[in-house]
Design a protein around this motif. Structure first.
Motif, PDB file in Angstrom:
ATOM      1  N   VAL A 134     -10.682   6.114  -5.147  1.00  0.00           N
ATOM      2  CA  VAL A 134      -9.950   5.245  -4.218  1.00  0.00           C
ATOM      3  C   VAL A 134      -8.574   4.891  -4.780  1.00  0.00           C
ATOM      4  CG1 VAL A 134      -9.959   2.940  -3.165  1.00  0.00           C
ATOM      5  CG2 VAL A 134     -12.025   4.342  -3.123  1.00  0.00           C
ATOM      6  N   LYS A 135      -8.473   4.790  -6.108  1.00  0.00           N
ATOM      7  CA  LYS A 135      -7.205   4.400  -6.733  1.00  0.00           C
ATOM      8  C   LYS A 135      -6.159   5.514  -6.731  1.00  0.00           C
ATOM      9  CE  LYS A 135      -7.354   2.149 -10.648  1.00  0.00           C
ATOM     10  NZ  LYS A 135      -7.783   1.719 -12.005  1.00  0.00           N
ATOM     11  N   GLN A 136      -6.566   6.740  -6.440  1.00  0.00           N
ATOM     12  CA  GLN A 136      -5.601   7.850  -6.430  1.00  0.00           C
ATOM     13  C   GLN A 136      -4.562   7.623  -5.341  1.00  0.00           C
ATOM     14  OE1 GLN A 136      -5.537  10.379  -8.679  1.00  0.00           O
ATOM     15  NE2 GLN A 136      -7.294   9.403  -9.668  1.00  0.00           N
ATOM     16  N   SER A 137      -3.295   7.810  -5.703  1.00  0.00           N
ATOM     17  CA  SER A 137      -2.221   7.585  -4.738  1.00  0.00           C
ATOM     18  C   SER A 137      -2.177   8.660  -3.658  1.00  0.00           C
ATOM     19  CB  SER A 137      -0.866   7.524  -5.455  1.00  0.00           C
ATOM     20  OG  SER A 137      -0.648   8.723  -6.187  1.00  0.00           O
ATOM     21  N   GLU A 138      -2.655   9.855  -3.993  1.00  0.00           N
ATOM     22  CA  GLU A 138      -2.668  10.955  -3.023  1.00  0.00           C
ATOM     23  C   GLU A 138      -4.053  11.577  -2.979  1.00  0.00           C
ATOM     24  OE1 GLU A 138       0.325  13.767  -4.001  1.00  0.00           O
ATOM     25  OE2 GLU A 138       1.996  12.375  -3.663  1.00  0.00           O
ATOM     26  N   TRP A 183      -5.256  -1.935   7.063  1.00  0.00           N
ATOM     27  CA  TRP A 183      -4.557  -2.036   8.348  1.00  0.00           C
ATOM     28  C   TRP A 183      -3.607  -3.241   8.350  1.00  0.00           C
ATOM     29  CZ3 TRP A 183      -4.238   1.073  12.499  1.00  0.00           C
ATOM     30  CH2 TRP A 183      -3.698   0.541  13.674  1.00  0.00           C
ATOM     31  N   PHE A 184      -4.087  -4.384   7.832  1.00  0.00           N
ATOM     32  CA  PHE A 184      -3.250  -5.582   7.810  1.00  0.00           C
ATOM     33  C   PHE A 184      -2.122  -5.495   6.780  1.00  0.00           C
ATOM     34  CE2 PHE A 184      -6.798  -7.663  10.077  1.00  0.00           C
ATOM     35  CZ  PHE A 184      -6.064  -8.248  11.096  1.00  0.00           C
ATOM     36  N   LYS A 185      -2.271  -4.616   5.800  1.00  0.00           N
ATOM     37  CA  LYS A 185      -1.195  -4.425   4.826  1.00  0.00           C
ATOM     38  C   LYS A 185      -0.082  -3.534   5.372  1.00  0.00           C
ATOM     39  CE  LYS A 185      -3.362  -5.104   0.324  1.00  0.00           C
ATOM     40  NZ  LYS A 185      -3.693  -4.448  -0.965  1.00  0.00           N
ATOM     41  N   ASP A 186      -0.284  -3.008   6.579  1.00  0.00           N
ATOM     42  CA  ASP A 186       0.701  -2.121   7.215  1.00  0.00           C
ATOM     43  C   ASP A 186       1.019  -0.898   6.358  1.00  0.00           C
ATOM     44  OD1 ASP A 186       1.013  -3.453   9.607  1.00  0.00           O
ATOM     45  OD2 ASP A 186       2.533  -4.804   8.796  1.00  0.00           O
ATOM     46  N   LEU A 187      -0.010  -0.340   5.731  1.00  0.00           N
ATOM     47  CA  LEU A 187       0.184   0.882   4.952  1.00  0.00           C
ATOM     48  C   LEU A 187       0.330   2.070   5.896  1.00  0.00           C
ATOM     49  CD1 LEU A 187      -2.391   0.438   2.051  1.00  0.00           C
ATOM     50  CD2 LEU A 187       0.075   0.187   1.932  1.00  0.00           C
ATOM     51  N   PRO A 188       0.973   3.129   5.438  1.00  0.00           N
ATOM     52  CA  PRO A 188       1.105   4.319   6.290  1.00  0.00           C
ATOM     53  C   PRO A 188      -0.266   4.882   6.658  1.00  0.00           C
ATOM     54  CG  PRO A 188       2.545   4.470   4.368  1.00  0.00           C
ATOM     55  CD  PRO A 188       1.678   3.269   4.161  1.00  0.00           C
ATOM     56  N   MET A 189      -0.336   5.475   7.834  1.00  0.00           N
ATOM     57  CA  MET A 189      -1.605   6.030   8.307  1.00  0.00           C
ATOM     58  C   MET A 189      -2.140   7.090   7.344  1.00  0.00           C
ATOM     59  SD  MET A 189      -3.992   5.842  10.454  1.00  0.00           S
ATOM     60  CE  MET A 189      -3.271   4.730  11.641  1.00  0.00           C
ATOM     61  N   ALA A 190      -1.243   7.798   6.647  1.00  0.00           N
ATOM     62  CA  ALA A 190      -1.674   8.823   5.692  1.00  0.00           C
ATOM     63  C   ALA A 190      -2.508   8.206   4.572  1.00  0.00           C
ATOM     64  CB  ALA A 190      -0.462   9.541   5.115  1.00  0.00           C
ATOM     65  N   LYS A 191      -2.129   7.003   4.101  1.00  0.00           N
ATOM     66  CA  LYS A 191      -2.885   6.318   3.040  1.00  0.00           C
ATOM     67  C   LYS A 191      -4.280   5.930   3.532  1.00  0.00           C
ATOM     68  CE  LYS A 191       0.326   5.610  -0.279  1.00  0.00           C
ATOM     69  NZ  LYS A 191       0.158   5.899  -1.710  1.00  0.00           N
ATOM     70  N   ILE A 192      -4.338   5.451   4.758  1.00  0.00           N
ATOM     71  CA  ILE A 192      -5.636   5.062   5.332  1.00  0.00           C
ATOM     72  C   ILE A 192      -6.526   6.292   5.504  1.00  0.00           C
ATOM     73  CG2 ILE A 192      -6.768   4.044   7.341  1.00  0.00           C
ATOM     74  CD1 ILE A 192      -4.277   2.295   7.694  1.00  0.00           C
ATOM     75  N   LEU A 193      -5.930   7.391   5.947  1.00  0.00           N
ATOM     76  CA  LEU A 193      -6.699   8.631   6.110  1.00  0.00           C
ATOM     77  C   LEU A 193      -7.194   9.155   4.770  1.00  0.00           C
ATOM     78  CD1 LEU A 193      -4.694  10.513   8.894  1.00  0.00           C
ATOM     79  CD2 LEU A 193      -6.968   9.473   9.077  1.00  0.00           C
ATOM     80  N   ASN A 194      -6.390   9.008   3.717  1.00  0.00           N
ATOM     81  CA  ASN A 194      -6.821   9.420   2.379  1.00  0.00           C
ATOM     82  C   ASN A 194      -8.068   8.647   1.955  1.00  0.00           C
ATOM     83  OD1 ASN A 194      -4.683  11.183   2.226  1.00  0.00           O
ATOM     84  ND2 ASN A 194      -3.444   9.870   0.886  1.00  0.00           N
ATOM     85  N   PHE A 195      -8.058   7.333   2.228  1.00  0.00           N
ATOM     86  CA  PHE A 195      -9.219   6.509   1.909  1.00  0.00           C
ATOM     87  C   PHE A 195     -10.441   6.954   2.702  1.00  0.00           C
ATOM     88  CE2 PHE A 195     -11.821   2.781   3.045  1.00  0.00           C
ATOM     89  CZ  PHE A 195     -12.281   2.449   1.793  1.00  0.00           C
ATOM     90  N   VAL A 196     -10.253   7.245   3.982  1.00  0.00           N
ATOM     91  CA  VAL A 196     -11.352   7.695   4.839  1.00  0.00           C
ATOM     92  C   VAL A 196     -11.940   9.010   4.313  1.00  0.00           C
ATOM     93  CG1 VAL A 196     -11.959   8.523   7.141  1.00  0.00           C
ATOM     94  CG2 VAL A 196     -10.511   6.504   6.891  1.00  0.00           C
ATOM     95  N   LYS A 197     -11.073   9.930   3.875  1.00  0.00           N
ATOM     96  CA  LYS A 197     -11.542  11.213   3.343  1.00  0.00           C
ATOM     97  C   LYS A 197     -12.346  11.018   2.071  1.00  0.00           C
ATOM     98  CE  LYS A 197      -7.538  13.813   5.101  1.00  0.00           C
ATOM     99  NZ  LYS A 197      -6.272  14.470   4.710  1.00  0.00           N
TER     100      LYS A 197
END
Length: 202
Positions: A134-138, A183-197
């Motif tokens: 989870v801590k990975q930036s990419e 979502w509330f941190k307004d992070l880019p959707m790519a970051k949220i998708l990375n977490f989901v993956k």
């Protein structure tokens, strides 16, 4: 302890039925959820006795010591989990509290020879790898490897202790609360998708 003793005596073959489980039942099925616990405990007995034949009195000594060993290893894993999340001081605190919390001690270090004394170890190791993923930036090779390892250790827990059912409950709660937070941190959707993956792989 009796089933693990049979595993030692029968060349690591886990019996399908346990006629001594309940006095009023014949051919009671042996639960598969503790298979790895019995196999690992039997392997430790064989390793430390240099392959000696089964000896009941010696096995009783192992039955007394193995939960303490598994519990101590879980505390070490808690240190690395805390260190991964917050740093060395947090790791020391988490290991200390794990070592002295009565419920944990009761189930492990001073507990009965049952799957839960080993199951917590795989749970904590799985969380270490999940935290790293989870801590990975990419979303790349390190995130994938850590996600897979987390899933593997959660799987080993499921093969060690019937209490593995807490894993999906914890992960589902963590997933949805993290999605809301991201979502509330307004992070880019790519970051949220990375977490989901990462969570999907795990």
């Amino acid at each position: 302890a009796r089933i693990a003793g049979e595993v030692i005596q029968n060349n690591f073959q886990i019996p399908k039925f346990d006629n001594l489980a309940y006095y009023f039942m014949e051919n009671a099925s042996v639960p598969a959820s503790s298979n790895f616990f019995w196999l690992l405990s039997a392997a430790i007995y064989k390793i430390f006795t240099l392959g000696a034949a089964y000896d009941k009195q010696l096995w009783i000594v192992f039955v007394k010591l193995l939960p303490a060993l598994y519990g101590a290893l879980t505390c070490v894993a808690m240190y690395f989990f805390g260190k991964e999340l917050y740093g060395k001081k947090a790791g020391i605190a988490m290991a200390f509290f794990a070592a002295v919390v009565p419920a944990f001690v009761y189930r492990t270090m001073a507990g009965q020879f049952e799957g839960q004394s080993l199951g917590f170890l795989w749970l904590v190791i799985g969380f270490i790898f999940l935290a790293r993923a989870v801590k990975q930036s990419e979303f790349g090779k390190p995130a994938i490897i850590n996600s897979v390892l987390a899933g593997v250790f959660f799987g080993v827990m499921a093969w060690s202790w019937a209490g593995f059912l807490i894993i999906p409950l914890i992960l589902i709660g963590f997933f949805f609360s993290s999605i809301v937070l991201l979502w509330f941190k307004d992070l880019p959707m790519a970051k949220i998708l990375n977490f989901v993956k990462v969570m999907a792989i795990c």
